[in-house]
Motif scaffolding. Sequence first.
Motif, PDB file in Angstrom:
ATOM      1  N   GLY A 129       0.786  -1.226   0.000  1.00 33.28           N
ATOM      2  CA  GLY A 129       0.000   0.000   0.000  1.00 33.28           C
ATOM      3  C   GLY A 129       0.818   1.276   0.000  1.00 33.28           C
ATOM      4  N   ARG A 130       2.113   1.161  -0.111  1.00 34.07           N
ATOM      5  CA  ARG A 130       2.950   2.362  -0.145  1.00 34.07           C
ATOM      6  C   ARG A 130       3.031   2.902  -1.572  1.00 34.07           C
ATOM      7  NH1 ARG A 130       5.582   3.363   4.459  1.00 34.07           N
ATOM      8  NH2 ARG A 130       5.526   1.736   6.033  1.00 34.07           N
ATOM      9  N   VAL A 131       3.185   4.221  -1.682  1.00 31.72           N
ATOM     10  CA  VAL A 131       3.286   4.872  -2.983  1.00 31.72           C
ATOM     11  C   VAL A 131       4.405   5.903  -2.950  1.00 31.72           C
ATOM     12  CG1 VAL A 131       0.832   4.588  -3.531  1.00 31.72           C
ATOM     13  CG2 VAL A 131       1.605   6.691  -2.438  1.00 31.72           C
ATOM     14  N   ILE A 132       4.814   6.290  -4.143  1.00 35.68           N
ATOM     15  CA  ILE A 132       5.720   7.425  -4.329  1.00 35.68           C
ATOM     16  C   ILE A 132       4.946   8.440  -5.149  1.00 35.68           C
ATOM     17  CG2 ILE A 132       7.902   8.232  -5.277  1.00 35.68           C
ATOM     18  CD1 ILE A 132       8.857   5.285  -5.057  1.00 35.68           C
ATOM     19  N   ARG A 133       4.878   9.686  -4.657  1.00 32.65           N
ATOM     20  CA  ARG A 133       4.161  10.734  -5.387  1.00 32.65           C
ATOM     21  C   ARG A 133       5.153  11.795  -5.808  1.00 32.65           C
ATOM     22  NH1 ARG A 133       0.878  15.770  -3.643  1.00 32.65           N
ATOM     23  NH2 ARG A 133       1.779  15.314  -1.631  1.00 32.65           N
ATOM     24  N   PHE A 134       5.201  12.066  -7.094  1.00 34.42           N
ATOM     25  CA  PHE A 134       6.040  13.113  -7.644  1.00 34.42           C
ATOM     26  C   PHE A 134       5.148  14.332  -7.840  1.00 34.42           C
ATOM     27  CE2 PHE A 134       7.810   9.061  -8.896  1.00 34.42           C
ATOM     28  CZ  PHE A 134       9.143   9.202  -8.559  1.00 34.42           C
ATOM     29  N   GLN A 135       5.364  15.356  -7.027  1.00 32.34           N
ATOM     30  CA  GLN A 135       4.564  16.574  -7.115  1.00 32.34           C
ATOM     31  C   GLN A 135       5.181  17.454  -8.195  1.00 32.34           C
ATOM     32  OE1 GLN A 135       3.929  18.366  -3.329  1.00 32.34           O
ATOM     33  NE2 GLN A 135       2.893  20.142  -4.160  1.00 32.34           N
ATOM     34  N   LEU A 136       4.359  17.880  -9.147  1.00 33.29           N
ATOM     35  CA  LEU A 136       4.836  18.642 -10.295  1.00 33.29           C
ATOM     36  C   LEU A 136       4.526  20.122 -10.140  1.00 33.29           C
ATOM     37  CD1 LEU A 136       3.556  16.224 -13.082  1.00 33.29           C
ATOM     38  CD2 LEU A 136       5.756  16.203 -11.898  1.00 33.29           C
ATOM     39  N   ASP A 137       5.395  20.958 -10.710  1.00 36.83           N
ATOM     40  CA  ASP A 137       5.114  22.390 -10.719  1.00 36.83           C
ATOM     41  C   ASP A 137       4.323  22.740 -11.978  1.00 36.83           C
ATOM     42  OD1 ASP A 137       6.942  22.498 -12.840  1.00 36.83           O
ATOM     43  OD2 ASP A 137       8.528  23.430 -11.643  1.00 36.83           O
ATOM     44  N   ASP A 138       4.082  24.010 -12.204  1.00 30.86           N
ATOM     45  CA  ASP A 138       3.279  24.439 -13.350  1.00 30.86           C
ATOM     46  C   ASP A 138       3.899  24.063 -14.688  1.00 30.86           C
ATOM     47  OD1 ASP A 138       1.302  25.473 -11.731  1.00 30.86           O
ATOM     48  OD2 ASP A 138       2.184  27.490 -11.703  1.00 30.86           O
ATOM     49  N   ASP A 139       5.219  23.881 -14.722  1.00 33.01           N
ATOM     50  CA  ASP A 139       5.906  23.477 -15.955  1.00 33.01           C
ATOM     51  C   ASP A 139       6.031  21.966 -16.073  1.00 33.01           C
ATOM     52  OD1 ASP A 139       6.330  26.126 -16.824  1.00 33.01           O
ATOM     53  OD2 ASP A 139       8.074  26.299 -15.496  1.00 33.01           O
ATOM     54  N   ARG A 140       5.341  21.241 -15.181  1.00 35.00           N
ATOM     55  CA  ARG A 140       5.320  19.779 -15.142  1.00 35.00           C
ATOM     56  C   ARG A 140       6.690  19.183 -14.845  1.00 35.00           C
ATOM     57  NH1 ARG A 140       0.930  17.429 -15.577  1.00 35.00           N
ATOM     58  NH2 ARG A 140       1.755  15.447 -16.270  1.00 35.00           N
ATOM     59  N   ARG A 141       7.488  19.909 -14.059  1.00 37.47           N
ATOM     60  CA  ARG A 141       8.763  19.384 -13.562  1.00 37.47           C
ATOM     61  C   ARG A 141       8.568  18.948 -12.120  1.00 37.47           C
ATOM     62  NH1 ARG A 141      12.514  24.342 -15.341  1.00 37.47           N
ATOM     63  NH2 ARG A 141      10.625  25.363 -14.626  1.00 37.47           N
ATOM     64  N   VAL A 142       9.252  17.903 -11.723  1.00 38.55           N
ATOM     65  CA  VAL A 142       9.130  17.411 -10.348  1.00 38.55           C
ATOM     66  C   VAL A 142       9.676  18.471  -9.395  1.00 38.55           C
ATOM     67  CG1 VAL A 142       9.876  15.649  -8.710  1.00 38.55           C
ATOM     68  CG2 VAL A 142       9.285  15.005 -11.049  1.00 38.55           C
ATOM     69  N   SER A 143       8.830  18.906  -8.461  1.00 43.32           N
ATOM     70  CA  SER A 143       9.256  19.902  -7.480  1.00 43.32           C
ATOM     71  C   SER A 143       9.464  19.273  -6.105  1.00 43.32           C
ATOM     72  CB  SER A 143       8.234  21.032  -7.384  1.00 43.32           C
ATOM     73  OG  SER A 143       6.974  20.546  -6.963  1.00 43.32           O
ATOM     74  N   THR A 144       8.721  18.204  -5.798  1.00 39.51           N
ATOM     75  CA  THR A 144       8.808  17.538  -4.506  1.00 39.51           C
ATOM     76  C   THR A 144       8.483  16.063  -4.691  1.00 39.51           C
ATOM     77  OG1 THR A 144       7.919  19.554  -3.512  1.00 39.51           O
ATOM     78  CG2 THR A 144       7.995  17.621  -2.108  1.00 39.51           C
ATOM     79  N   ILE A 145       9.106  15.224  -3.882  1.00 44.36           N
ATOM     80  CA  ILE A 145       8.808  13.794  -3.900  1.00 44.36           C
ATOM     81  C   ILE A 145       8.320  13.406  -2.509  1.00 44.36           C
ATOM     82  CG2 ILE A 145       9.740  11.463  -4.193  1.00 44.36           C
ATOM     83  CD1 ILE A 145      11.859  12.697  -6.052  1.00 44.36           C
ATOM     84  N   HIS A 146       7.148  12.742  -2.458  1.00 42.64           N
ATOM     85  CA  HIS A 146       6.579  12.251  -1.210  1.00 42.64           C
ATOM     86  C   HIS A 146       6.497  10.731  -1.311  1.00 42.64           C
ATOM     87  CE1 HIS A 146       5.183  16.350  -0.288  1.00 42.64           C
ATOM     88  NE2 HIS A 146       4.814  16.405  -1.554  1.00 42.64           N
ATOM     89  N   ASN A 147       6.635  10.052  -0.184  1.00 39.29           N
ATOM     90  CA  ASN A 147       6.455   8.606  -0.187  1.00 39.29           C
ATOM     91  C   ASN A 147       5.885   8.168   1.139  1.00 39.29           C
ATOM     92  OD1 ASN A 147       8.575   7.756   1.720  1.00 39.29           O
ATOM     93  ND2 ASN A 147       9.934   8.663   0.214  1.00 39.29           N
ATOM     94  N   GLY A 148       5.331   6.994   1.149  1.00 39.69           N
ATOM     95  CA  GLY A 148       4.767   6.443   2.368  1.00 39.69           C
ATOM     96  C   GLY A 148       3.463   5.727   2.076  1.00 39.69           C
TER      97      GLY A 148
END
Length: 50
Positions: A19-38
């Motif tokens: 049930g764990r995931v990795i989420r790549f949060q994107l900025d307005d230019d669709r570049r990865v700005s933050t990575i969350h996991n858990g």
Amino acid sequence: MPNNYVPVEDLVVSAGEDGRVIRFQLDDDRRVSTIHNGERDAALLAEGCL
């Protein structure tokens, strides 16, 4: 998965069968700005896992 605080969609990838995931949060230019996991519910929160 849509993020209510960012007008673009984030990329969410399963990190296993537990049930764990990795989420790549994107900025307005669709570049990865933050990575969350858990665990899925926590990683998908707007502020991510702490």
